[in-house]
Scaffold this motif. Structure first.
Motif, PDB file in Angstrom:
ATOM      1  N   ILE A  35       0.824  -1.209   0.000  1.00 15.85           N
ATOM      2  CA  ILE A  35       0.000   0.000   0.000  1.00 15.85           C
ATOM      3  C   ILE A  35       0.861   1.264   0.000  1.00 15.85           C
ATOM      4  N   LEU A  36       1.928   1.267   0.779  1.00 15.25           N
ATOM      5  CA  LEU A  36       2.781   2.467   0.828  1.00 15.25           C
ATOM      6  C   LEU A  36       3.555   2.657  -0.475  1.00 15.25           C
ATOM      7  N   ALA A  37       4.041   1.572  -1.055  1.00 14.65           N
ATOM      8  CA  ALA A  37       4.752   1.685  -2.335  1.00 14.65           C
ATOM      9  C   ALA A  37       3.803   2.151  -3.429  1.00 14.65           C
ATOM     10  N   THR A  38       2.589   1.593  -3.439  1.00 15.03           N
ATOM     11  CA  THR A  38       1.586   2.012  -4.416  1.00 15.03           C
ATOM     12  C   THR A  38       1.286   3.498  -4.288  1.00 15.03           C
ATOM     13  N   THR A  39       1.048   3.945  -3.062  1.00 19.25           N
ATOM     14  CA  THR A  39       0.719   5.351  -2.832  1.00 19.25           C
ATOM     15  C   THR A  39       1.859   6.258  -3.290  1.00 19.25           C
ATOM     16  N   LEU A  40       3.081   5.874  -2.977  1.00 15.28           N
ATOM     17  CA  LEU A  40       4.235   6.672  -3.383  1.00 15.28           C
ATOM     18  C   LEU A  40       4.370   6.722  -4.901  1.00 15.28           C
ATOM     19  N   VAL A  41       4.307   5.578  -5.553  1.00 21.04           N
ATOM     20  CA  VAL A  41       4.474   5.528  -7.012  1.00 21.04           C
ATOM     21  C   VAL A  41       3.377   6.325  -7.711  1.00 21.04           C
ATOM     22  N   VAL A  42       2.133   6.161  -7.254  1.00 16.54           N
ATOM     23  CA  VAL A  42       1.014   6.893  -7.861  1.00 16.54           C
ATOM     24  C   VAL A  42       1.228   8.401  -7.732  1.00 16.54           C
ATOM     25  N   HIS A  43       1.710   8.849  -6.586  1.00 16.29           N
ATOM     26  CA  HIS A  43       1.913  10.288  -6.398  1.00 16.29           C
ATOM     27  C   HIS A  43       3.138  10.810  -7.148  1.00 16.29           C
ATOM     28  N   ILE A  44       4.157   9.992  -7.290  1.00 17.98           N
ATOM     29  CA  ILE A  44       5.308  10.410  -8.106  1.00 17.98           C
ATOM     30  C   ILE A  44       4.861  10.590  -9.555  1.00 17.98           C
ATOM     31  N   ILE A  45       4.123   9.624 -10.073  1.00 19.54           N
ATOM     32  CA  ILE A  45       3.633   9.726 -11.453  1.00 19.54           C
ATOM     33  C   ILE A  45       2.724  10.942 -11.596  1.00 19.54           C
ATOM     34  N   GLY A  46       1.837  11.158 -10.631  1.00 22.31           N
ATOM     35  CA  GLY A  46       0.956  12.332 -10.661  1.00 22.31           C
ATOM     36  C   GLY A  46       1.737  13.636 -10.624  1.00 22.31           C
ATOM     37  N   THR A  47       2.796  13.675  -9.836  1.00 20.11           N
ATOM     38  CA  THR A  47       3.632  14.876  -9.754  1.00 20.11           C
ATOM     39  C   THR A  47       4.304  15.156 -11.093  1.00 20.11           C
ATOM     40  N   VAL A  48       4.821  14.124 -11.724  1.00 19.36           N
ATOM     41  CA  VAL A  48       5.472  14.295 -13.030  1.00 19.36           C
ATOM     42  C   VAL A  48       4.461  14.791 -14.064  1.00 19.36           C
ATOM     43  N   VAL A  49       3.273  14.186 -14.089  1.00 17.33           N
ATOM     44  CA  VAL A  49       2.238  14.607 -15.047  1.00 17.33           C
ATOM     45  C   VAL A  49       1.830  16.060 -14.783  1.00 17.33           C
ATOM     46  N   ALA A  50       1.637  16.426 -13.511  1.00 17.46           N
ATOM     47  CA  ALA A  50       1.268  17.807 -13.169  1.00 17.46           C
ATOM     48  C   ALA A  50       2.382  18.778 -13.566  1.00 17.46           C
ATOM     49  N   LEU A  51       3.628  18.404 -13.336  1.00 14.98           N
ATOM     50  CA  LEU A  51       4.754  19.259 -13.715  1.00 14.98           C
ATOM     51  C   LEU A  51       4.791  19.470 -15.223  1.00 14.98           C
ATOM     52  N   ILE A  52       4.594  18.412 -15.975  1.00 19.46           N
ATOM     53  CA  ILE A  52       4.568  18.527 -17.437  1.00 19.46           C
ATOM     54  C   ILE A  52       3.425  19.453 -17.872  1.00 19.46           C
ATOM     55  N   ALA A  53       2.252  19.301 -17.256  1.00 14.10           N
ATOM     56  CA  ALA A  53       1.109  20.157 -17.605  1.00 14.10           C
ATOM     57  C   ALA A  53       1.405  21.621 -17.292  1.00 14.10           C
ATOM     58  N   VAL A  54       2.028  21.879 -16.138  1.00 12.61           N
ATOM     59  CA  VAL A  54       2.382  23.257 -15.761  1.00 12.61           C
ATOM     60  C   VAL A  54       3.372  23.839 -16.764  1.00 12.61           C
ATOM     61  N   LEU A  55       4.355  23.044 -17.169  1.00 13.14           N
ATOM     62  CA  LEU A  55       5.351  23.531 -18.131  1.00 13.14           C
ATOM     63  C   LEU A  55       4.742  23.763 -19.512  1.00 13.14           C
ATOM     64  N   ILE A  56       3.909  22.856 -19.947  1.00 14.77           N
ATOM     65  CA  ILE A  56       3.272  23.019 -21.267  1.00 14.77           C
ATOM     66  C   ILE A  56       2.348  24.236 -21.274  1.00 14.77           C
ATOM     67  N   ALA A  57       1.573  24.416 -20.205  1.00 14.88           N
ATOM     68  CA  ALA A  57       0.629  25.530 -20.130  1.00 14.88           C
ATOM     69  C   ALA A  57       1.314  26.843 -19.747  1.00 14.88           C
ATOM     70  N   ARG A  58       2.592  26.764 -19.409  1.00 12.43           N
ATOM     71  CA  ARG A  58       3.376  27.947 -19.012  1.00 12.43           C
ATOM     72  C   ARG A  58       2.724  28.698 -17.857  1.00 12.43           C
ATOM     73  N   VAL A  59       2.296  27.933 -16.870  1.00 16.77           N
ATOM     74  CA  VAL A  59       1.695  28.510 -15.666  1.00 16.77           C
ATOM     75  C   VAL A  59       2.797  29.233 -14.895  1.00 16.77           C
ATOM     76  N   PRO A  60       2.550  30.472 -14.476  1.00 14.17           N
ATOM     77  CA  PRO A  60       3.584  31.236 -13.759  1.00 14.17           C
ATOM     78  C   PRO A  60       3.726  30.757 -12.308  1.00 14.17           C
ATOM     79  N   PHE A  61       4.132  29.519 -12.141  1.00 16.98           N
ATOM     80  CA  PHE A  61       4.178  28.837 -10.847  1.00 16.98           C
ATOM     81  C   PHE A  61       4.967  29.610  -9.792  1.00 16.98           C
ATOM     82  N   LEU A  62       6.093  30.160 -10.158  1.00 25.37           N
ATOM     83  CA  LEU A  62       6.963  30.844  -9.192  1.00 25.37           C
ATOM     84  C   LEU A  62       6.491  32.247  -8.841  1.00 25.37           C
TER      85      LEU A  62
END
Length: 147
Positions: A35-62
């Motif tokens: 369960i802990l490995a699953t939760t970690l992997v799912v959130h790592i993948i989600g973080t990468v996807v969200a980061l890619i979306a932020v970069l593609i959309a050029r969201v002024p994150f900073l």
């Protein structure tokens, strides 16, 4: 336009479909790992996807003043970990339909309270007797689905 058939309602329904799929996939991943490995992997993948979306959309994150935002608004990240873990744990025990039914009843009950009290900066939307009756009937219907 009828709120039930509005674009936001349709988007929310699509979100519900993706949540059922997500829970099923996370549950199967949990069966093949932990369960802990699953939760970690799912959130790592989600973080990468969200980061890619932020970069593609050029969201002024900073440019956002993240430190000025109330601390409790960041609890969504903690809750996300709890949700993924609990859903992945419950589905193998009671099935996708039963788990999803229980999740929806919990969501609607909590949503009524959040709306009624105007919690976390949301607009206060007092409940009415029809909503309470709807929740009761919803729970009764959920009991019929809960096999």
């Amino acid at each position: 336009m009828n709120k039930f058939l509005s674009l936001p309602a349709i988007i929310a329904a699509i979100s519900g479909v993706t949540m059922a799929l997500q829970g099923t996939l996370n549950s199967e991943l949990y069966q093949k790992s932990s369960i802990l490995a699953t939760t970690l992997v799912v959130h790592i993948i989600g973080t990468v996807v969200a980061l890619i979306a932020v970069l593609i959309a050029r969201v002024p994150f900073l440019e956002y003043n993240w430190l000025s935002i109330p601390w409790y608004l960041y609890l969504g990240g903690v809750l996300s970990v709890v949700i993924v873990g609990l859903v992945a744990l419950s589905i193998p025990k009671i099935g996708v339909c039963n788990a999803t039914t229980a999740i929806i009843i919990g969501q609607v009950g909590a949503a009524l309270i959040i709306d009624h009290l105007g919690l976390f900066g949301t607009e206060r939307l007092a409940w009415n007797p029809w909503q309470l009756l709807g929740l009761i009937l919803f729970a009764a219907g959920a009991k019929l689905l809960y096999t």
